[in-house]
Each structure stands twice: as structure tokens, then as C-alpha cells.
Design an enzyme around this catalytic site. Structure first.
Site, PDB file in Angstrom:
ATOM      1  N   CYS A 239       0.990  -1.254   0.071  1.00 51.56           N
ATOM      2  CA  CYS A 239       0.119   0.282   0.410  1.00 51.56           C
ATOM      3  C   CYS A 239       0.632   1.497  -0.007  1.00 51.56           C
ATOM      4  CB  CYS A 239      -1.161  -0.270   1.592  1.00 51.56           C
ATOM      5  SG  CYS A 239      -2.660   0.710   1.346  1.00 51.56           S
TER       6      CYS A 239
ATOM      7  N   HIS B 152      -3.953  -5.027   1.026  1.00 50.01           N
ATOM      8  CA  HIS B 152      -3.576  -5.959   2.592  1.00 50.01           C
ATOM      9  C   HIS B 152      -4.369  -7.034   3.196  1.00 50.01           C
ATOM     10  CE1 HIS B 152      -2.334  -1.619   4.241  1.00 50.01           C
ATOM     11  NE2 HIS B 152      -3.791  -1.429   3.443  1.00 50.01           N
TER      12      HIS B 152
END
Lengths: 296, 643
Positions: free
Chosen positions: B460, B572
């Protein structure tokens, strides 16, 4: 006996910064030219230091003595308890192993009868030899289940009526509840000795805190001496196994053999860090009031 | 009660309206009148083989909480109840069901209303759902875990349970199936309650961005960025509280029991007027609360007593009991304190929960960041950079669940020495944390180690950081508009252009073989990010995504360098499943020259979810044992029998 010049730090939780404040105050007043000594009646710790005459005391007190520029001595930490696993504990009295006991036995048979007179003796000795003694409490003074056998907090303050500053750690929250709850659980003569509060490890916008501080002062009729910000990465000796800050020294590493020069180096880092903290304390704490409490 | 193989059990009743007439007695049913079966009496009507009202929570027809002798679990038992099998009752139910307007599926609220109407009970306020609040004397006191345990206990007992936290401040978030962003803590509690996480369980999520600013997420969608003062002054008690009440109302329609978690301490007198996440709602709706205190650092009685002293009269009245958490030692030692607390406040201590080591459950905020795993000489050390604004650091818990893997959080270049994999994690502020990496010299150390062949994974925000460039001309991430040089490990460019946020669950597979990747392994995870990343010609996409949220798609994700040592991804939770994680660990172990190869790959091998389940079970067992649950049943007005 004339009124002793002493000041005590206690806190609502362990790891609120008592040791550090004691060290900082030691340093600040010794730099002002006073002859200062640290004192902690009873310390529960596996990290110990050996004094010049071969006595074992807690690292925290040794560090505080270094902050005062004096030689650490056994009188500064008359009782050191070293947990041995299970309920057993080794009692180190005036720096010498005295006996192994279980915690319940210690509380029942040793603390009040044998331990406390020694504490009184040690504190008296320090007060005779130094201008000023900064005393550190242990754990929280409000443990109502253990209060009868607590010989390291209010009992010590009452020996020579030392003024007490109560530290509240705001990091986990609930600091006002902790301070008021601690105060309310104390008995009357003890309550009277508490002269002010310090809020430690604060992050964020201090304005948000103000209504709470006002309420606290109004309700308890005691002053808040200052709000000390959270400081990251202070490299200081860890007192016991519940080390909260990762960057602190690893106690295992320190226990291995080290050359003297190495040790000196570590001390230098400690003291540099302590000076950093002293500056912050100097800016945030109301020292006029502290001077008044100490009568200097 | 527990009839194995009974078809009707737990099937639910989505189609009550389609039942036209009672079926009468079904003597052909293999369970009819068998010893120990659910069927109760001769001549009964079997239309509702399984009670559509279960668990009704009303004592009027004989239901109650009982504790299983062998399972030691509480459950709602209907042993004494024959009501739903009486022929005239069945007819009446069918008639009432037909009269309800709307679709085929009735809400719990509507169902229970029918039941009370038939029974002629005028229930006060006609509120079906039972609510219980858990507040703490400080943060990290164990509220979240106690809520999770209670969710599991009531869920095991047969209830539909939902967790709820009005407002959560956390950087660890999860994306629900609908694409709404909620805190991980509520997700965990929903897992404990065995229900699908939904936006209403955490209507307001605050994600701190640094400099006292937070991103305010309302019902799973970004709402605005605010600082603390303007949040309290303009949002929390006004619009915020409305949102909270509405969300809770919706949950009340669908669930039997809602366990509500407070935030921080309810006794913060400085912000009490603005506090919408603690006892305010409990006072307004008059439901009970319990107070949790953490004894780890001592002062537990002071904190309990002080908290109670600082509550208003109305608040004090609804706090019914206290729980002491994280206790080590002999609980008998606490007795004098418990007695004194009761004398002073009339509040009983309902239980003392021991300190539970190694619970493998996600931590709520960065206060709880701890190095994880087993540390031996042989172990693989994975270094996760401890960015100041780190988010979703629970992503890496799964890695530490392997034997001989140690995950440590890195703050300085020195700590990177023995690391065999570097992970740059997600962050709430990519630009500021990139600058921090440069300030601490971590940036240059990472680049140097990557050049030496140490694998690097960016997740991310970390993916954005290890790329070539970050273009933020509008100043959405940094304070001013600018373009920043990334670490340059991957040939990708990230552009922040619109204040828009991707939050979605994704499923896909690995499409590259080599390095630490194995082709065709399944992956899944969720994306939460702003900014768009474009791949350059020096990188390939390692993942193919075929499902985003509810839509079938076919697109590429992530970036892998030519040497196959540096990977960047927006996903994630990608390590939670074995598809990426196991080959990665095997690769690292092989690289360290370990002969004792290596964990065999098995798609069915432990997922993070199973590890969580195990810990939840342990937690629940301890709470059932150590907390006087019957007292909690009493607060919730649930009938029970002491075992």
C-alpha cells in the site's frame, strides 16, 4: 529534629516516570549547588548495580546518584527485592543478600516489622548527610488490597512529612480518574501530604486538556504543577522486565561483562538524555512552587 | 436440543410467507418423539419444526440460559417450551405473518412483535434487542477483547450478536464485502460473533494523519479531514451522534444482542461534553454497562474508583459491575480491595481475567505494536519498517505465526542488520513518511540492501514509497503540491490527483513464477488507498485480479522488478492466506541455506483466520470461566438456571 528537606514522587501507575522525575530533580537541584541524594525505600527489580564498596542496589538509584554526581550507596535503596520466579523473592538488605522469602511471607512477617525500621534508618542517615533527598515511591500507593504492608509509599513520606508530588501518566488515558481515585483511596493524614500533581507523557493539543485540569484543581484543592509532553527515544536504563520502550537498553545485554570504558560511554548517553529531559521539565514544571515545598 | 442431522435445524425462515397451511403432525419424521429430540409432545404441530423466534429471550414460555455439562458453554434452551407446536398457535402465526407488509423475509423485530402480540405481552417500549456496553478505565484495558469474547459467548448460545463501537480511532482498518471501511477491532468482534462485518458496527472511524489531523470516515466512506478541535466542536455531538444512533437502530432491528464497546475512558472530564462513544448512548437508551480495568501497571482500584467518582449520577446508575483484566498471580490477594470497592461504590467485581500470553489477535492501535514470533539462531528475521504513521501493521501477524520466523519493527538502520526480508508497510501519509525515511537514513540503507539482493516488499503506502516517483501536485498528501522522488526500487509512478479513496475486497491469483512467487497460487486481500500507481516498462504485474467487491473483473495488480526481488502491492491482508506467504517463507529459509526444508505447501494449511479462531476460543473459554456470566445475564434480563 528540624524539618527535613525532602520531596517524594509517587504515581498512579507503574512506569509513569517516577524514576525519571526523581533523577531529573536530583540533577536540577544538584546543578544548583545543593548536595542531593536519591532514595527509594524498596525496589523490585532484577537490574542491579554494584557500589564501590560491593553493595548491590537497583540500577535506577545508581543512575539517580550519578545524576547527582555522587557515588551510589546502599542507603539509597535499603531494600532490593529480586523476584526468583514463582512466589519467591530474594531480599537484599543494605546491599547484602539477607534471605529468600515468598511474597506473602515477606508482606506478613518482614515488611513492617523488620523492613520498615531499616528504611527509616537509611532515610535518616541520608538526610543527615545531604541537604536534600528526592524520594521515589514504588508502584501505586492506592493498592487497597496491599496497603497494610506497603512500606515504600505513604509510610515513607510520613516519616519526615515529605511533600509528595503525584505523577499521572496520561498515555493510556483516564488520568483524571486515576489521580482522583488514588487521592480518594488514601487515608486523611496521607492525603494532606500530597501537594500537587504532574501529568506526564502528554501528546497533542494542551488546550484540550485545560477544562479537565481546572476541574481537578477545583475538586481536590491541589495544584497541577505542569503537563510534560511525551518524549520518544529517551535512552535510559530499564527498571524491570516490563520494558515499554523498545529502544531502551536490553537488560540481558547490559548484564554481560563490559569494559569500564564501555560503561562510561553508556553513562554519558544516559546523562545526555537526562539533561534533555531536565530542560523539558524545567520549562513545564512550576519550580517556584517546588522550591516553596522544599523550603529553599 | 442438539439433534444431529436434523434437517430443519438452523435452516432459518426466509420464506415464512410461503407457508400456506399448517402441516400437522409429521409422524414420519425420524426424530418424532425420539428420546432426547426437540419434539416435545404427542399431537403437536410440526409446521415450525425449528422455532422461527429462536432465541426469543422471553421467559414467558419457559426458555432460559443453561450451561452445557460437557461443553461448559452457555446456550439458550427451549426445553420447557411447547408453544410453537400448539396447533392453534401455528395457525395464528401464519395469519399474522401474512398481515405483515413488505418482502418475504421478516426482520427479527417484526418476528418478535408477532410473537408478543399472540402471547398478549405488552413489552415495555417493545424493544427486542438487548444491549450491553463495555467501557474501560483506560485505553488498551482489554475492552475490545472482552467484547469479542462476549460476542462469541452469546453467539454460541444461539443469539444473533453484533458488536458496535460508535467511534474508533485506529489506523488498522478492514474493508467489508460492501466496500465500507471499518476498524479491525470491530471486524474481529464480528468474526467472534460469527456474522458478516458491516459498516454500521463502526459508524465513525478516525484515522490520524499526523499534525493532529484525522480523516473522518462515516459509515465506511471518507467524509472529511478534521483536526481534534473542529471535530469536537462541529461534528461529534451533532451530526456524529445522529449517525451513531441511526447505525445502532439498524443493528437493533437485525440482531438479538449488541455488545457495545466504549472508547478510551468515560471519565475524561476535559472532553466529556463532546464524548459520543461512551456512556452517553447507554444513558439515553437505558442499557447496562460494565467497566474494565487493566491491572498490569497497578493502580487498578484507584482507576476504578476514580472513574466511578467522575461519572454523573445517571451514568453511575447504569454501570453494573467491573472486570479486572490482565491479572498475574493469586486472585485471592485482590479480595480486600474488591470488598472495599464494593463498600465504597456498591459495584461488584464480576471477574478477574488472567493475563493471557500469546493471544494471536490483531492489535488495535500502534501503542500495541510489538515484535512477534519465535527468535532463535536459525530464525528468519523479517524487518517491518516502523513508519511514524504506520497503518494496518496487523498485516504481518500472519508471517510471525510460522515457526522460526521473527517479525521485528525497525526504527533505525542499525536494526536492519540481520534482516532477510524488508517490508515497507502501509502508512496514513505516504509523503511525510517518505521524508521520515530519508531523515533517518533508513531510505539509503534499504536501497543499499536491495541492491545486495535482500528482498523488499512494499504494501500500500509502502508500495508507493518504494516506487520511482510520487506526484502530488495538489498537496493532498504533503503540505504543499510537489513531486517527490521515491526509493526507486520499482519502476512505478504514483499520482495523487483527486480526493478519492479505493476501499474494496479483491480476489485473484499469482501470474509469475520465480523468486518468491509461485504461479497460479490464489491470493486475496483488500485495498484501502488514495492515489493511482502506473507501472513502467521495467516492472511486471505479479497478480491478476478476477474479483473486486462483488464484480467480476480481469485486471493486473502490483509490480515486480526484473530480478524478482522487489514486490509492491496495494493488497492488505495478502499474507493472511498461504498463497503468497508460504512460498515466500520457504524462499527465505532456503536462501539462508537451511537444509531442513521446509514447510510443504498445502492450500488448506492454516490461514490467519484459523489462528484467530484458536485464540478466540481460548479467550472465550477463559472469560466464560472467570467472569460471572450469570450476573451479566441478570443485567440483560435473560432468565437462567445456575448449574
Amino acid at each position: 529534629m528540624e524539618k527535613a528537606c525532602s520531596l517524594m514522587f509517587q504515581s498512579t501507575l507503574t512506569h509513569s516516570g517516577k524514576s525519571l522525575f526523581t533523577a531529573a530533580f536530583c540533577r536540577i537541584y544538584s546543578k544548583m549547588g545543593y548536595n542531593v541524594a536519591p532514595f527509594k525505600a524498596q525496589n523490585l527489580s532484577l537490574n542491579s548495580f554494584v557500589t564501590a564498596n560491593g553493595r548491590e542496589i537497583a540500577v535506577a538509584q545508581a543512575f539517580q546518584a550519578m545524576a547527582c554526581n555522587i557515588e551510589p550507596a546502599e542507603m539509597m535503596n535499603p531494600i532490593l527485592l529480586k523476584p526468583k520466579g514463582g512466589e519467591k523473592v530474594q531480599i537484599i538488605l543494605f546491599g547484602k543478600p539477607y534471605q529468600d522469602m515468598s511474597f506473602p511471607d515477606y508482606r506478613k512477617y518482614f515488611a513492617i516489622k523488620e523492613g520498615f525500621p531499616r528504611i527509616r534508618e537509611a532515610l535518616k542517615d541520608l538526610l543527615n548527610r545531604y541537604d536534600m533527598v528526592i524520594i521515589e515511591g514504588a508502584g501505586a500507593p492506592s493498592e487497597i488490597n496491599l496497603m497494610k504492608s506497603d512500606i515504600s509509599n505513604m509510610r515513607v513520606a510520613q516519616i519526615f512529612d515529605s511533600p509528595v508530588l503525584m505523577i499521572g501518566d496520561i498515555d493510556p488515558g483516564g488520568v483524571f480518574a486515576g489521580l482522583i481515585g488514588t487521592l480518594e483511596l488514601l487515608r486523611y493524614p496521607e492525603k494532606k501530604l500530597i501537594k500537587g500533581f504532574i501529568i506526564n507523557k502528554f501528546r497533542g493539543d494542551q488546550k484540550i486538556l485545560e477544562p479537565g485540569i481546572k476541574y481537578l484543581e477545583k475538586r481536590t484543592k491541589k495544584r497541577v504543577l505542569g503537563v510534560v509532553p511525551y518524549i520518544e527515544d529517551l535512552v535510559l536504563p530499564a527498571e524491570d522486565s516490563i520494558t515499554l520502550n523498545i529502544t531502551r537498553f536490553n537488560p540481558q545485554k547490559r548484564n554481560t561483562k563490559k569494559t569500564n570504558s564501555n560503561l562510561d560511554d553508556v553513562r554519558k548517553v544516559w546523562l545526555q538524555n537526562l539533561d534533555k529531559f531536565c530542560n523539558i521539565v524545567g520549562e513545564t514544571i512550576d519550580f517556584d512552587y517546588v522550591d516553596q515545598l522544599l523550603g529553599v | 436440543m442438539n439433534v444431529k442431522g436434523h434437517k430443519a435445524q438452523n435452516q432459518g425462515w426466509d420464506d415464512l410467507k410461503e407457508i400456506k397451511a399448517p402441516v400437522g403432525i409429521r409422524v414420519d419424521c425420524p426424530y418424532y418423539l425420539k428420546y432426547g429430540s426437540t419434539c416435545h409432545f404427542e399431537g403437536q404441530d410440526c409446521t415450525f419444526c425449528f422455532c422461527p423466534f429462536y432465541p426469543c429471550m422471553d421467559p414467558y414460555t419457559g426458555g432460559m440460559m443453561v450451561k452445557g455439562r460437557r461443553s461448559r458453554k452457555w446456550r439458550w434452551s427451549c426445553k420447557e417450551c411447547r408453544w410453537v407446536h400448539e396447533p392453534e398457535v401455528v395457525e395464528r402465526i401464519l395469519k399474522e405473518v401474512r398481515e405483515v407488509e413488505g418482502g418475504a423475509k421478516l426482520t427479527r423485530e417484526e418476528l418478535l412483535k408477532i410473537r408478543r402480540k399472540i402471547l398478549g405481552i405488552n413489552f415495555e417500549g417493545d424493544n427486542h434487542a438487548r444491549l450491553l456496553m463495555v467501557v474501560g478505565t483506560s485505553s488498551n484495558a482489554g475492552k475490545s477483547l472482552l467484547v469479542a469474547a462476549l460476542c462469541r459467548i452469546f453467539s454460541d448460545a444461539g443469539f444473533r450478536v453484533a458488536p458496535f463501537k460508535a467511534q474508533n480511532m485506529s489506523l488498522n482498518s478492514f474493508v467489508t464485502r460492501e466496500g465500507a471501511e471499518i476498524a479491525w477491532a470491530q471486524t474481529l468482534q464480528a468474526i467472534a460473533a460469527k456474522v458478516e462485518p458491516q459498516a454500521e458496527m463502526n459508524p465513525i472511524l478516525l484515522k490520524p494523519k499526523g499534525d493532529m489531523m484525522s480523516q473522518v470516515i462515516v459509515l465506511g466512506k471518507p467524509y472529511a479531514d478534521m483536526d481534534g478541535r473542529s471535530y469536537y466542536a462541529n461534528f461529534s455531538t451533532g451530526k456524529g451522534f445522529e449517525v451513531v444512533k441511526k447505525a445502532l437502530k439498524k443493528l437493533k432491528e437485525e440482531f438479538d444482542i449488541i455488545i457495545i464497546e466504549g472508547a478510551g475512558s468515560p471519565a475524561e472530564i476535559n472532553i466529556k461534553d463532546f464524548d459520543i462513544s461512551n456512556l452517553r448512548i447507554a444513558v439515553e437508551e437505558n442499557f447496562p454497562a460494565i467497566l474494565v480495568a487493566d491491572i498490569e501497571r497497578g493502580g487498578v482500584f484507584a482507576y476504578l474508583y476514580g472513574t466511578l467518582l467522575l461519572l454523573s449520577e445517571a451514568e453511575k446508575r447504569i454501570v453494573k459491575g467491573a472486570v479486572i483484566n490482565k491479572f498475574r498471580g493469586n486472585p485471592k490477594n485482590l479480595d480486600p480491595g474488591i470488598v472495599e470497592l464494593k463498600i465504597r461504590t456498591r459495584i461488584p467485581v464480576l471477574g478477574i481475567i488472567p493475563f493471557l500470553e500469546d493471544l494471536q489477535l490483531p492489535e488495535e492501535d500502534s501503542v500495541g505494536i510489538k515484535d512477534k514470533g519465535t527468535r532463535g539462531d536459525a530464525s528468519v528475521v523479517i524487518g517491518v519498517i516502523r513508519l511514524p504513521r504506520i497503518s494496518n501493521f496487523t498485516d504481518f501477524d500472519a508471517l510471525a505465526s510460522h515457526e522460526d520466523v521473527y517479525v521485528k519493527f525497525i526504527r533505525s538502520p542499525r536494526e536492519l542488520e540481520d534482516v532477510s526480508l524488508i517490508i515497507v508497510p502501509g502508512t496514513k501519509n505516504t509523503v511525510k513518511d517518505l521524508l521520515w525515511l530519508r531523515d533517518t537514513d533508513l531510505a539509503s540503507t534499504i536501497v543499499k540492501m536491495a541492491a545486495e539482493g535482500v528482498p523488499v516488499i512494499g504494501v500500500c503506502g509502502g508500495y508507493q514509497i518504494i516506487g520511482k516517483r510520487i506526484v502530488d501536485e495538489k498537496g493532498l498528501e504533503g503540505d504543499v503540491g510537489a513531486t517527490y522522488e521515491g526509493l526507486g526500487l520499482l519502476d512505478v509512478v504514483t499520482v495523487f490527483d483527486v480526493y478519492d479513496k479505493v476501499t474494496t475486497q479483491v480476489k485473484g491469483e499469482i501470474v509469475i513464477d520465480g523468486g518468491f512467487l509461485e504461479k497460479r497460487r490464489r491470493i486475496s486481500g483488500y485495498e484501502i488507498h488514495m492515489g493511482v500507481t502506473e507501472r513502467g516498462k521495467d516492472v511486471k504485474a505479479p497478480f491478476n485480479i478476477f474479483k473486486r467487491g462483488k464484480d467480476d473483473v480481469d485486471c493486473l495488480e502490483g509490480a515486480l522488478n526484473k530480478e524478482m526481488t522487489v514486490l509492491g502491492t496495494y493488497l492488505h491482508g495478502v499474507f493472511d492466506y498461504p498463497g503468497l506467504r508460504k512460498p515466500l517463507i520457504n524462499y527465505l529459509k532456503k536462501k539462508r541455506g537451511e537444509k531442513k526444508v521446509v514447510e510443504k505447501f498445502d492450500e488448506r494449511s492454516v490461514t490467519r483466520r484459523e489462528v484467530i479462531e484458536e485464540s478466540l476460543d481460548r479467550l472465550t473459554r477463559v472469560v466464560t470461566e472467570k467472569v460471572r456470566m450469570t450476573e451479566i445475564f441478570r443485567f440483560l434480563e435473560l432468565p437462567f438456571v445456575e448449574s
